[in-house]
Design a protein around this motif. Structure first.
Motif, mmCIF file in Angstrom:
data_model
loop_
_atom_site.group_PDB
_atom_site.id
_atom_site.type_symbol
_atom_site.label_atom_id
_atom_site.label_comp_id
_atom_site.label_asym_id
_atom_site.label_seq_id
_atom_site.Cartn_x
_atom_site.Cartn_y
_atom_site.Cartn_z
ATOM 1 N N ARG A 269 -6.733 5.627 -7.180
ATOM 2 C CA ARG A 269 -6.454 4.257 -6.765
ATOM 3 C C ARG A 269 -7.082 3.990 -5.400
ATOM 4 O O ARG A 269 -7.119 4.858 -4.534
ATOM 5 C CB ARG A 269 -4.937 4.015 -6.708
ATOM 6 C CG ARG A 269 -4.248 4.116 -8.065
ATOM 7 C CD ARG A 269 -4.689 2.982 -8.986
ATOM 8 N NE ARG A 269 -4.095 3.084 -10.316
ATOM 9 C CZ ARG A 269 -4.692 3.653 -11.360
ATOM 10 N NH1 ARG A 269 -5.911 4.164 -11.229
ATOM 11 N NH2 ARG A 269 -4.105 3.697 -12.523
ATOM 12 N N TRP A 270 -7.542 2.756 -5.247
ATOM 13 C CA TRP A 270 -8.167 2.359 -3.994
ATOM 14 C C TRP A 270 -7.159 1.649 -3.093
ATOM 15 O O TRP A 270 -6.184 1.071 -3.574
ATOM 16 C CB TRP A 270 -9.351 1.430 -4.271
ATOM 17 C CG TRP A 270 -10.458 2.089 -5.023
ATOM 18 C CD1 TRP A 270 -10.628 2.103 -6.386
ATOM 19 C CD2 TRP A 270 -11.533 2.851 -4.483
ATOM 20 N NE1 TRP A 270 -11.751 2.825 -6.718
ATOM 21 C CE2 TRP A 270 -12.336 3.290 -5.565
ATOM 22 C CE3 TRP A 270 -11.913 3.200 -3.183
ATOM 23 C CZ2 TRP A 270 -13.474 4.055 -5.395
ATOM 24 C CZ3 TRP A 270 -13.062 3.965 -3.010
ATOM 25 C CH2 TRP A 270 -13.829 4.380 -4.098
ATOM 26 N N ARG A 271 -7.387 1.703 -1.825
ATOM 27 C CA ARG A 271 -6.508 1.021 -0.883
ATOM 28 C C ARG A 271 -6.526 -0.483 -1.163
ATOM 29 O O ARG A 271 -7.584 -1.068 -1.412
ATOM 30 C CB ARG A 271 -6.963 1.288 0.555
ATOM 31 C CG ARG A 271 -6.804 2.742 0.954
ATOM 32 C CD ARG A 271 -7.286 2.977 2.365
ATOM 33 N NE ARG A 271 -6.581 2.127 3.312
ATOM 34 C CZ ARG A 271 -6.978 1.920 4.559
ATOM 35 N NH1 ARG A 271 -8.066 2.496 5.009
ATOM 36 N NH2 ARG A 271 -6.279 1.144 5.359
ATOM 37 N N PRO A 272 -5.367 -1.133 -1.124
ATOM 38 C CA PRO A 272 -5.279 -2.551 -1.509
ATOM 39 C C PRO A 272 -5.715 -3.487 -0.392
ATOM 40 O O PRO A 272 -4.917 -4.255 0.151
ATOM 41 C CB PRO A 272 -3.781 -2.712 -1.821
ATOM 42 C CG PRO A 272 -3.114 -1.743 -0.900
ATOM 43 C CD PRO A 272 -4.051 -0.555 -0.802
ATOM 44 N N SER A 273 -6.980 -3.451 -0.049
ATOM 45 C CA SER A 273 -7.479 -4.293 1.028
ATOM 46 C C SER A 273 -8.886 -4.755 0.711
ATOM 47 O O SER A 273 -9.719 -3.942 0.285
ATOM 48 C CB SER A 273 -7.479 -3.527 2.353
ATOM 49 O OG SER A 273 -8.174 -4.251 3.353
#
Length: 402
Positions: free
Chosen positions: A376-380
Motif C-alpha cells: 500500500r502507498w501512503r495516502p497523499s
C-alpha cells in the motif's frame, strides 16, 4: 478542456497514480484546476513543457507565497499551512535574497567530503541492519529506508543519532499535512533554534557552523528556518527514494534476478524511480505575478501554481519512445533557480545508492513477505512512498564493527 476542479485528496491518487494522472490530462490538459484541503483552489501543472515554463520564468511565476490571492480562504488549522507559510528561507526568497541564501547553502553542502559521506552512510546502514538482521523479517520502510537519511543528515548537521531520529519523526509529521502538522512545525523550529544557538556558541566541522560563518551573514532566526528547509528537502524524499527503489528491485524481475553484487542495477533502479515513482509528486508552489496564460488556461495574478513533478515526468509528449534508463531529464529535483542544489542532489544520491547497496550486500536473499499487489502507498497526493515494505531473509549475525 474541462474547467471543473479536481480534488487532490482521494484513493485514486495512490492506487494508480499513473492511470489517474493520464485520465486527468485527457480531460483537463496540461494545466489542471484543483481543490486542495478545505476547497482552497490552485492550478496543477502536469505538462513537461508548461512546468519548464513556470520554473524558468520567475518574473511571471514567483516563489513568495506573500503573493497568493487566496489567503482569505485558508482556515487557521489548514493542514497544508506548513507548505505555504511565509517564513524567511531560501524556499520563499526571491531575487538577490534568494541568490544570497542559495549560494550559502550550496557552499556549505559542497564542503561535505564525498568519501567521508559514503563511509558514514555505510556505517549508519550497518548499524541499522544490525538491529534486525538477527531476525528473519522486518518492515524495511520504518526500520531502514525512513531512518537512514535523517541519521546521515544529522551527521552533516553535527548532531548525534538520537536527535537525528527525532528530527525525522517530527519532519514527517509536518510534511504529511495531517492534524499535527502545525504543532510539528513549531517543534521543529524550536529544535533548530536550539541547534543554531549551540553552534553559535561552539562552532564545529559541520554544515550549520559553515552557514553561520558564511559571508551571507545569516541571523539566528534566518538560519533556523533555513535548516528546516534543508532537512525537509533531504530527509523524507531521500527516504522514499530508497523505499521506492527497494520496492522496484523486489518486485521487478529485471532487478530481482541480479541482486548479487549488482551495483549498476541499483543506480538504474534509482533513476527509474525518479521517472516513474518520484518521491515528491506535487510541490507547492509558484504564484502568478500578473495575469497570464499557461497551457491554454487564464491564470490570474496571485493564483497558486502547483508543480506536478510526477505528472510532468510522465508527459507522453516528452516520454514517447524515450526510455528512463540513462536519461536524467526528469524534473524530480525541480528546475531553474529554485531547483535542488547540485551538492544536495549528489548527497541524496550517495545516501540512497549506498543504503540500497549495503542492504543487498548484507541480506542478499531478501524478498517481499507479501504479494506485490498487497503493498500500500501512503495516502497523499504530495509524496509517493510505500506505507510499509515487509520483507523476509535468512538471519545473519550482526557485524558490530562500526
Amino acid at each position: 478542456m474541462n474547467s471543473c476542479p479536481v480534488r487532490l485528496r482521494g484513493p485514486e491518487h495512490t492506487v494508480d497514480p499513473a492511470g489517474y494522472i493520464e485520465a486527468v490530462r485527457a480531460e483537463h490538459g496540461s494545466v489542471v484546476p484543483v481543490l486542495m484541503d478545505a476547497d482552497v483552489p490552485a492550478w496543477l501543472v502536469i505538462g513537461y513543457r508548461e512546468l519548464h515554463q513556470v520554473l524558468n520564468t520567475p518574473a511571471t511565476f514567483a516563489r513568495s507565497s506573500a503573493r497568493w490571492n487566496a489567503w482569505d480562504r485558508v482556515p487557521a488549522d489548514w493542514p497544508l499551512l506548513p507548505m505555504v507559510l511565509q517564513v524567511p528561507s531560501v524556499l520563499y526568497a526571491e531575487g538577490d535574497d534568494h541568490h544570497r541564501r542559495s549560494r550559502a547553502i550550496t557552499d556549505a553542502l559542497a564542503a561535505v567530503d564525498p568519501h567521508e559521506l559514503r563511509s558514514i552512510t555505510v556505517r549508519m546502514a550497518d548499524r541499522l541492519i544490525d538491529t534486525f538482521c538477527g531476525s528473519s523479517g522486518v518492515d524495511l520502510r520504518t526500520a531502514y529506508a525512513a531512518r537512514i537519511p535523517a541519521l546521515v543528515l544529522g551527521w552533516i548537521y553535527g548532531i548525534e543519532d538520537r536527535r537525528g531520529d527525532e528530527l525525522a519523526a517530527v519532519m514527517t509529521a509536518m510534511i504529511d499535512g495531517g492534524p499535527d502538522a502545525m504543532s510539528a512545525q513549531r517543534d521543529l523550529m524550536s529544535r533548530m533554534a536550539h541547534l543554531v544557538a549551540e553552534r553559535r556558541a561552539a562552532p564545529g566541522p559541520d554544515a550549520v557552523s559553515r552557514l553561520l560563518a558564511h559571508p551571507a551573514g545569516y541571523t539566528d532566526d534566518e538560519l533556523t528556518a533555513e535548516l528546516i528547509v534543508i532537512l525537509g528537502g533531504g530527509n523524507q524524499p531521500t527516504g522514499e527514494w530508497i523505499g521506492n527503489a527497494l520496492r522496484l528491485m523486489l518486485t521487478d524481475e529485471r532487478f530481482s534476478a541480479s541482486f548479487a553484487g549488482a551495483r549498476s542495477s541499483v543506480r538504474s533502479a534509482l533513476n527509474e524511480v525518479l521517472w516513474e515513482d518520484t518521491p515528491t509528486q506535487i510541490q507547492a508552489g509558484r504564484y502568478a505575478v500578473h495575469d497570464t496564460e499557461l497551457g491554454g488556461r487564464h491564470i490570474r495574478q496571485g493564483d497558486m501554481v502547483l508543480l506536478g513533478l510526477s505528472g510532468a515526468n510522465r508527459d507522453p509528449g516528452v516520454r514517447a519512445g524515450i526510455p528512463a534508463e540513462g536519461n536524467n531529464a526528469h524534473l524530480s529535483f525541480s528546475h531553474g533557480a529554485h531547483r535542488c542544489p547540485l551538492p544536495a542532489q549528489d548527497i541524496a544520491e550517495t545516501i540512497a545508492a549506498t543504503a540500497v547497496e549495503v542492504l543487498l550486500d548484507r541480506l542478499p536473499d531478501v524478498e517481499l513477505a507479501v504479494a506485490p499487489q498487497e503493498l500500500r502507498w501512503r495516502p497523499s497526493p504530495w509524496v509517493r512512498g510505500v506505507s510499509s515494505l515487509p520483507v523476509t531473509f535468512t538471519s545473519v549475525s550482526p557485524r558490530g564493527d562500526y
